[in-house]
Design a protein around this motif. Structure first.
Motif: not given
Length: 223
Positions: A142-144, A146, A149, A151-152, A154, A195, A197
């Protein structure tokens, strides 16, 4: 003759990007033997020339290394037929690197092993400073995170641990959901779960309610 052949071997070895020590390990001989061969101080018999050719994937002494893996040698016509099955070059390389590189498994959040494999160097019998059986790669889902840095898609290298000795970014199970969070210790036996996002979000949880599955130690960004 030996000097010319030594120069050929040295040239092919350098083109493959391997050291004299690595070539010696592949050949099953000492590094000093390889040094002597390349310097022309050793005379190679036919068997050694073929072994060098096979290991270096090139033409040493005008011998074709792309021969069939099964060869038949006859000591006398129609007598004493001996079949020799040579070890594939890739197997030789795998054996030589077995003590240098470790294949690290890759998992998703459910800890289901993925087909993808990654290799990392072994230094002092450890990987990235941790026991070899205590590291794995995790695919971010997920991008929780982000804002950090992460990211989904990675891949992150994780130290498998259930302890939280200091603040950091962890792979956790919280309220039955597996996720990645930055965690900080706060008073009263509580943890601050963070988190990001796009904007910072915090959640306070009791330590007993958060199961630590691993600590993130390195991020690999997918380009």
């Amino acid at each position: 003759m030996s000097n010319r052949m030594g120069l050929e071997i040295s040239k092919l070895r350098k083109e493959l990007g391997i050291t004299q020590k690595q070539l010696g390990k592949i050949m099953g001989v000492s590094e000093s033997f390889i040094i002597d061969v390349e310097a022309g101080r050793r005379i190679l018999n036919e068997d050694l020339v073929k072994r060098f050719s096979k290991a270096l994937r090139g033409e040493v002494g005008k011998l074709d290394i792309y021969e069939a893996e099964e060869k038949v040698y006859r000591s006398e016509p129609q007598k004493n037929i001996v079949k020799v099955v040579e070890k594939p070059v890739q197997d030789i390389w795998n054996d030589a690197l077995a003590g240098v590189l470790m294949t690290v498994p890759v998992y998703n959040y459910k800890m289901e092993r993925q087909a993808e494999l990654k290799q990392l160097p072994i230094i002092n019998n450890k990987v990235e400073g941790f026991a070899k059986d205590k590291v794995f790669y995790l695919v971010i889902e997920d991008n929780d995170m982000a804002g950090f840095r992460i990211l989904n898609g990675d891949r992150v290298l994780v130290h498998s641990t259930h302890e939280m000795d200091k603040d950091g970014i962890f792979f956790i199970d919280y309220k039955g959901v597996r996720t990645v969070r930055q965690i900080k210790n706060i008073e009263g036996g509580k943890l601050l779960l963070i988190s990001n996002k796009g904007s910072l979000v915090t959640d306070t949880a009791y330590r007993k309610d958060v199961k630590i599955l691993g600590r993130l130690i390195r991020l690999e960004i997918m380009l």
